[in-house]
Design an enzyme around this catalytic site. Structure first.
Site, PDB file in Angstrom:
ATOM      1  N   HIS A 245     115.354  90.376 131.589  1.00 32.98           N
ATOM      2  CA  HIS A 245     115.948  89.637 130.195  1.00 32.98           C
ATOM      3  C   HIS A 245     116.154  88.645 130.624  1.00 32.98           C
ATOM      4  O   HIS A 245     115.893  87.509 130.227  1.00 32.98           O
ATOM      5  CB  HIS A 245     116.677  90.538 129.040  1.00 32.98           C
ATOM      6  CG  HIS A 245     117.251  89.574 128.366  1.00 32.98           C
ATOM      7  ND1 HIS A 245     116.844  89.873 126.541  1.00 32.98           N
ATOM      8  CD2 HIS A 245     118.632  88.896 128.254  1.00 32.98           C
ATOM      9  CE1 HIS A 245     117.613  88.416 126.383  1.00 32.98           C
ATOM     10  NE2 HIS A 245     118.154  87.692 126.727  1.00 32.98           N
ATOM     11  N   GLU A 246     117.482  88.553 131.828  1.00 34.65           N
ATOM     12  CA  GLU A 246     118.331  87.447 132.097  1.00 34.65           C
ATOM     13  C   GLU A 246     117.172  86.765 132.823  1.00 34.65           C
ATOM     14  O   GLU A 246     117.983  85.164 133.550  1.00 34.65           O
ATOM     15  CB  GLU A 246     119.273  88.216 132.974  1.00 34.65           C
ATOM     16  CG  GLU A 246     120.519  88.946 132.227  1.00 34.65           C
ATOM     17  CD  GLU A 246     120.703  87.360 131.400  1.00 34.65           C
ATOM     18  OE1 GLU A 246     121.260  86.353 131.426  1.00 34.65           O
ATOM     19  OE2 GLU A 246     121.633  88.356 129.798  1.00 34.65           O
ATOM     20  N   HIS A 249     115.752  83.858 131.091  1.00 34.79           N
ATOM     21  CA  HIS A 249     116.094  82.822 131.170  1.00 34.79           C
ATOM     22  C   HIS A 249     116.042  81.861 132.399  1.00 34.79           C
ATOM     23  O   HIS A 249     116.193  81.214 131.811  1.00 34.79           O
ATOM     24  CB  HIS A 249     117.515  83.404 130.478  1.00 34.79           C
ATOM     25  CG  HIS A 249     118.188  83.676 129.520  1.00 34.79           C
ATOM     26  ND1 HIS A 249     117.633  83.213 128.065  1.00 34.79           N
ATOM     27  CD2 HIS A 249     118.396  84.932 129.550  1.00 34.79           C
ATOM     28  CE1 HIS A 249     118.321  84.122 127.443  1.00 34.79           C
ATOM     29  NE2 HIS A 249     118.503  85.090 127.827  1.00 34.79           N
ATOM     30  N   GLU A 274     117.861  83.151 122.837  1.00 35.93           N
ATOM     31  CA  GLU A 274     117.497  84.355 122.985  1.00 35.93           C
ATOM     32  C   GLU A 274     115.690  84.809 122.856  1.00 35.93           C
ATOM     33  O   GLU A 274     115.521  86.185 123.234  1.00 35.93           O
ATOM     34  CB  GLU A 274     118.407  85.885 122.445  1.00 35.93           C
ATOM     35  CG  GLU A 274     119.724  85.236 122.713  1.00 35.93           C
ATOM     36  CD  GLU A 274     119.616  85.754 124.371  1.00 35.93           C
ATOM     37  OE1 GLU A 274     118.862  86.272 124.818  1.00 35.93           O
ATOM     38  OE2 GLU A 274     120.254  84.813 124.946  1.00 35.93           O
ATOM     39  N   TYR A 386     121.366  87.906 116.477  1.00 38.73           N
ATOM     40  CA  TYR A 386     120.473  89.092 117.248  1.00 38.73           C
ATOM     41  C   TYR A 386     119.295  89.087 116.812  1.00 38.73           C
ATOM     42  O   TYR A 386     117.106  88.862 116.813  1.00 38.73           O
ATOM     43  CB  TYR A 386     121.040  89.530 117.688  1.00 38.73           C
ATOM     44  CG  TYR A 386     120.811  90.224 119.381  1.00 38.73           C
ATOM     45  CD1 TYR A 386     120.995  89.988 120.177  1.00 38.73           C
ATOM     46  CD2 TYR A 386     119.754  91.812 119.209  1.00 38.73           C
ATOM     47  CE1 TYR A 386     119.972  90.186 121.470  1.00 38.73           C
ATOM     48  CE2 TYR A 386     118.997  92.133 120.574  1.00 38.73           C
ATOM     49  CZ  TYR A 386     119.222  91.657 121.773  1.00 38.73           C
ATOM     50  OH  TYR A 386     118.796  91.918 122.676  1.00 38.73           O
TER      51      TYR A 386
END
Length: 453
Positions: A245-246, A249, A274, A386
């Protein structure tokens, strides 16, 4: 820790005691502080010309109005009701078998969800961990992002860094060979290091006055275990998902081609920031991609089995309706107290609880508002964000990637259409343009129902 006990306590009266104690932990003092914070926020909003704080907080975000958010949450709750009711029936049947009591309270939810998962999902989490050596996960992840987005990562050796475990990579466009940026991987734990997994933008990309382009730079920080005595360190599956996930980014930051630095950082519009990472998390639950990041620690040629991949996805979606209903309750409380003044928060929750959570009343003697930290600090009036991002991510995945996960044409188009603009275009405009239509919440509902009980 109390919530952990709730998932393992076999005796109903013990669960109830724990749940009541947890629900009272903040007490009336926290509720009073929250009510005062809400009053001050409304006062601030009125000074700035808004009728309430929620409209002030949401105006620069994707929904733009609190009314839109409330409509979204109410529709989500309604769409999930059938699924959540089926899940609750299963839990009640489990309780009847185990305790001879069909009366079901909030104190029973976590325990019987775990029991249901044990009955329905054939998965040994300890065994799964042995298929995720750190180095293999990282190398597989890097290959996947390169293949999907037509990128090339080159490690730069013999460069001065702040610790000998830190690695530096340059990022190139695989077709044009243009330099797009750099990223550092600082993923191993050490004393005194920041203890969260996250991405930090070190330099934003932008056009310079002389016509050249300043390239973006980012660092991925994590706390992975280090090798010991030559044995490869292993990651728990949630850690694999978190790093993936990171790193999404990182790729978003590097792919950003906005002209001005102001629109080039990771500081994108809150509801949009996100969405790409939540979209890409899906690759962690699909067999073809998960096998690229896995291998048995004693023989890395043996990747995680297809059956285990299916079990991981099933585990993710188990009781999704009930879990989301609880989240929606929190989001509704957040919206209502930030759109109306002088709301009795405890009474509001007491009234909403059975309406949202399928007739299950609020546990007597508890005050959930005293332990909702997100409403107090950081997510005031935007707790919906979210779920909102998950809905958009599910639509993107189902429409563009689900049937061909490693389609580079689709990945390159996503990179150019969704990641490249950064904050220079409106998020809804970006996503609508990419999808060719208005986004829909149906793919999200269908994805959570597909692996349902």
């Amino acid at each position: 820790m109390s919530l952990r006990f709730l998932s393992i306590a076999r005796v109903g009266s013990t669960r109830k005691q724990i749940a009541v104690a947890y629900g009272q932990k903040g007490g009336n003092q926290n509720v009073a502080i929250l009510e005062k914070l809400v009053q001050i926020r409304h006062r601030l909003a009125r000074l700035l010309g808004y009728s309430n704080y929620s409209d002030f907080a949401i105006e620069p975000r994707m929904p733009m109005t609190s009314r839109k958010v409330l409509e979204f949450l109410e529709e989500m709750s309604e769409q999930l009701s059938d699924l959540a009711n089926r899940e609750l029936t299963v839990l009640k049947e489990l309780k009847m078998k185990e305790e001879g009591d069909a009366q079901f309270g909030m104190e029973d939810l976590l325990y019987y969800m775990k029991r249901g998962e044990q009955h329905k999902v054939d998965l040994d989490i300890g065994e799964i961990k042995r298929y995720f050596p750190v180095k293999l996960v990282i190398s597989g992840m890097l290959k996947m992002f390169q293949d999907l987005f037509a990128l090339r990562f080159e490690e730069i050796k013999d460069v001065e860094v702040w610790h000998d475990t830190v690695r530096l990579f340059s990022v190139w466009d695989a077709s044009s060979s243009d330099l797009l940026g750099y990223f550092f991987l600082d993923i191993f734990s050490r004393e005194g290091k920041y203890d969260h997994t996250c991405v930090v933008a070190l330099q934003n990309g932008c056009m310079c006055s002389n016509g050249s382009r300043k390239v973006p730079v980012a660092v991925l920080l994590s706390q992975c275990p280090k090798e010991f005595d030559g044995n490869s360190a292993l990651l728990r599956f949630p850690e694999v998902v978190r790093i993936f996930h990171e790193f999404s980014h990182v790729v978003h930051h590097i792919s950003n081609r906005a002209t001005f630095s102001r629109f080039s950082s990771l500081r994108l519009e809150g509801d949009f920031a996100e969405i790409p990472s939540l979209l890409l998390e899906n690759w962690c639950y699909e067999s073809i991609s998960l096998k690229m990041m896995s291998g048995f620690y004693q023989d890395i040629t043996k990747s995680v089995s297809t059956e285990a991949c299916q079990s991981l996805k099933r585990r993710r979606d188990m009781f999704a309706g009930l879990k989301l209903k609880q989240e929606i309750l929190l989001c509704l409380v957040d919206q209502i107290i930030h759109t109306s003044e002088n709301v009795d928060i405890d009474e509001l929750i007491k009234d909403l609880h059975p309406k949202v959570i399928l007739g299950i009343p609020l546990l007597e003697g508890t005050s959930p508002a005293s332990c909702f930290p997100r409403i107090a600090v950081g997510y005031d009036a935007v707790c919906y964000s979210y779920i909102w991002s998950e809905v958009f991510a599910a639509d993107l995945f189902a429409t563009k990637f689900k049937d061909d996960l490693l389609n580079q044409h689709a990945g390159l188009r996503f990179r150019n259409k969704v990641l490249a603009p950064g904050g220079s275009k409106g998020p809804l405009e970006i996503i609508t343009d990419y999808l060719g239509r208005e986004p829909s919440l149906q793919p999200f509902i269908q994805s959570r129902t597909r692996n349902a009980l």
